[in-house]
Design a protein around this motif. Sequence first.
Motif, short mmCIF file in Angstrom:
data_model
loop_
_atom_site.label_atom_id
_atom_site.label_comp_id
_atom_site.label_asym_id
_atom_site.label_seq_id
_atom_site.Cartn_x
_atom_site.Cartn_y
_atom_site.Cartn_z
N LYS A 1 0.84 -1.21 0.00
CA LYS A 1 0.00 0.00 0.00
C LYS A 1 0.87 1.25 0.00
CE LYS A 1 -3.64 2.20 2.79
NZ LYS A 1 -4.68 2.28 1.73
N ILE A 2 1.92 1.25 0.80
CA ILE A 2 2.82 2.41 0.87
C ILE A 2 3.56 2.60 -0.45
CG2 ILE A 2 4.92 3.31 1.98
CD1 ILE A 2 3.89 1.90 4.57
N ALA A 3 4.02 1.49 -1.03
CA ALA A 3 4.72 1.58 -2.32
C ALA A 3 3.82 2.19 -3.38
CB ALA A 3 5.20 0.20 -2.74
N SER A 4 2.55 1.80 -3.36
CA SER A 4 1.61 2.27 -4.38
C SER A 4 1.15 3.71 -4.12
CB SER A 4 0.39 1.33 -4.42
OG SER A 4 -0.60 1.83 -5.28
N GLU A 5 0.80 4.00 -2.86
CA GLU A 5 0.17 5.29 -2.56
C GLU A 5 1.17 6.40 -2.23
OE1 GLU A 5 -2.70 4.69 0.49
OE2 GLU A 5 -3.96 3.36 -0.72
N VAL A 6 2.38 6.02 -1.81
CA VAL A 6 3.38 7.01 -1.44
C VAL A 6 4.56 7.01 -2.42
CG1 VAL A 6 5.02 7.79 0.32
CG2 VAL A 6 2.77 6.93 1.00
N CYS A 7 5.25 5.88 -2.49
CA CYS A 7 6.50 5.83 -3.26
C CYS A 7 6.30 6.11 -4.75
CB CYS A 7 7.18 4.47 -3.07
SG CYS A 7 7.66 4.15 -1.35
N LEU A 8 5.30 5.48 -5.35
CA LEU A 8 5.10 5.66 -6.79
C LEU A 8 4.61 7.06 -7.13
CD1 LEU A 8 3.56 2.25 -7.87
CD2 LEU A 8 5.92 3.03 -8.01
N ARG A 9 4.13 7.79 -6.14
CA ARG A 9 3.69 9.17 -6.37
C ARG A 9 4.78 10.18 -6.01
NH1 ARG A 9 -1.66 10.45 -3.31
NH2 ARG A 9 -1.39 12.39 -4.49
N ALA A 10 5.60 9.85 -5.02
CA ALA A 10 6.57 10.82 -4.52
C ALA A 10 7.95 10.69 -5.15
CB ALA A 10 6.71 10.68 -2.99
N LEU A 11 8.25 9.53 -5.77
CA LEU A 11 9.63 9.26 -6.17
C LEU A 11 9.91 9.11 -7.66
CD1 LEU A 11 10.35 6.49 -3.50
CD2 LEU A 11 10.71 8.96 -3.24
N PRO A 12 8.91 9.14 -8.56
CA PRO A 12 9.20 8.76 -9.95
C PRO A 12 10.27 9.58 -10.64
CG PRO A 12 7.07 9.84 -9.78
CD PRO A 12 7.51 9.53 -8.38
N ASP A 13 10.38 10.88 -10.33
CA ASP A 13 11.41 11.69 -10.98
C ASP A 13 12.81 11.26 -10.56
OD1 ASP A 13 10.66 12.64 -8.38
OD2 ASP A 13 11.68 14.54 -8.76
N ILE A 14 12.98 10.95 -9.27
CA ILE A 14 14.28 10.49 -8.78
C ILE A 14 14.58 9.10 -9.34
CG2 ILE A 14 15.68 10.01 -6.74
CD1 ILE A 14 13.82 11.83 -5.14
N MET A 15 13.55 8.26 -9.37
CA MET A 15 13.70 6.89 -9.87
C MET A 15 14.13 6.89 -11.33
SD MET A 15 10.85 3.85 -9.91
CE MET A 15 10.39 4.23 -8.20
N GLU A 16 13.48 7.72 -12.14
CA GLU A 16 13.81 7.76 -13.56
C GLU A 16 15.22 8.30 -13.77
OE1 GLU A 16 11.99 9.23 -17.84
OE2 GLU A 16 10.99 9.78 -15.97
N LYS A 17 15.61 9.30 -12.99
CA LYS A 17 16.96 9.84 -13.10
C LYS A 17 18.00 8.78 -12.76
CE LYS A 17 19.91 13.60 -11.39
NZ LYS A 17 19.98 14.77 -10.48
N ALA A 18 17.73 8.01 -11.71
CA ALA A 18 18.66 6.95 -11.30
C ALA A 18 18.75 5.86 -12.37
CB ALA A 18 18.22 6.35 -9.97
N MET A 19 17.59 5.50 -12.95
CA MET A 19 17.59 4.45 -13.97
C MET A 19 18.27 4.92 -15.25
SD MET A 19 13.94 2.51 -13.56
CE MET A 19 13.77 1.27 -12.27
N ASN A 20 18.07 6.17 -15.62
CA ASN A 20 18.74 6.70 -16.80
C ASN A 20 20.24 6.73 -16.61
OD1 ASN A 20 16.38 7.07 -18.24
ND2 ASN A 20 16.09 9.18 -17.57
N THR A 21 20.68 7.09 -15.40
CA THR A 21 22.11 7.08 -15.09
C THR A 21 22.66 5.67 -15.20
OG1 THR A 21 21.89 8.96 -13.57
CG2 THR A 21 23.84 7.57 -13.32
N SER A 22 21.90 4.70 -14.69
CA SER A 22 22.32 3.31 -14.77
C SER A 22 22.40 2.85 -16.22
CB SER A 22 21.34 2.43 -13.99
OG SER A 22 21.69 1.07 -14.10
N CYS A 23 21.44 3.29 -17.04
CA CYS A 23 21.46 2.92 -18.45
C CYS A 23 22.69 3.47 -19.15
CB CYS A 23 20.20 3.46 -19.14
SG CYS A 23 18.68 2.61 -18.69
N GLU A 24 23.03 4.72 -18.87
CA GLU A 24 24.19 5.34 -19.50
C GLU A 24 25.47 4.63 -19.09
OE1 GLU A 24 23.96 9.37 -18.26
OE2 GLU A 24 22.15 9.81 -19.44
N GLU A 25 25.55 4.26 -17.82
CA GLU A 25 26.76 3.61 -17.33
C GLU A 25 26.93 2.20 -17.89
OE1 GLU A 25 26.41 3.81 -13.13
OE2 GLU A 25 27.10 5.88 -13.01
#
Length: 276
Positions: A125-149
């Motif tokens: 519930k927390i992952a869905s209602e909090v994390c997926l709403r509060a973190l997507p910009d940071i998550m995408e930035k981290a994943m893009n960095t990982s992709c580049e590396e």
Amino acid sequence: MAATPFQITVEEFRLFHKIDRTVYSLLVMELRRDPMQSMQTLALWIWLERTGFNGVIRKILSLPPFLINELADEAATCLKCIEDDQFLVSAGAGEIPLTQSLIAKEFSLLFFHQNRDSATSGIRKIASEVCLRALPDIMEKAMNTSCEESNMSGESSSLIGRMARLGLGGDMSPRRMMGNNVPPDDRTMFVTFSKGYPVAEWEIREFFTKIFGDCIEYILMQEVKPNEQALYARIIFYTPAIIEFILNNLSKAKFSINGKHVWMRKFVPKNGNSSS
């Protein structure tokens, strides 16, 4: 005149969860931990706070990065204990001294084992209602960095970027998040390969697992004679959401698996026959 429903903007929601975003950013940007696993780690810590262990997040943020990294490793152990009812009696059941020190009470993996049901539903519930709403910009930035590396292909990078925005993948596997009550045909993708560029079953599984986590129920490769190349396969996912996500409103999609082109489309059974 009817009252207008009160709505919180994305910016306000992120500001409210500023401390949670700070911890998550530290995990994925500074410590370079897996973004999806880190989301579950944060959800676990928030769940502990809501369960009655006050100040967990602030205490974590006051620690030096190397200790936060160790705490995240212990959180992974706690998550395994929650997911596996036999974990406490297995050889992989370790201790969590830093977490116990953080809670400042008599505390062990037994707590998670005894509260598996409430922990599972609470963290989800927390992952869905909090994390997926509060973190997507940071998550995408981290994943893009990982992709580049890791020099991922453009197709894979784009797929992971969209995955971050929708919150699919990694240890938040669709099987655990969404269940498995959909007929196999509705969860099946038809995959074709280029002649002369054979793709093995393990390559398909590895490709999707790296992006979506534990998402494949099974794979049916074309039956061929020894030393002949399979030209197609069917992938049965745990959830049809994966197929919708891959196709992104298109009839078919093209990806590169280990440098070999692969075409994917929704499986349509002939004459209404079931794929199962």
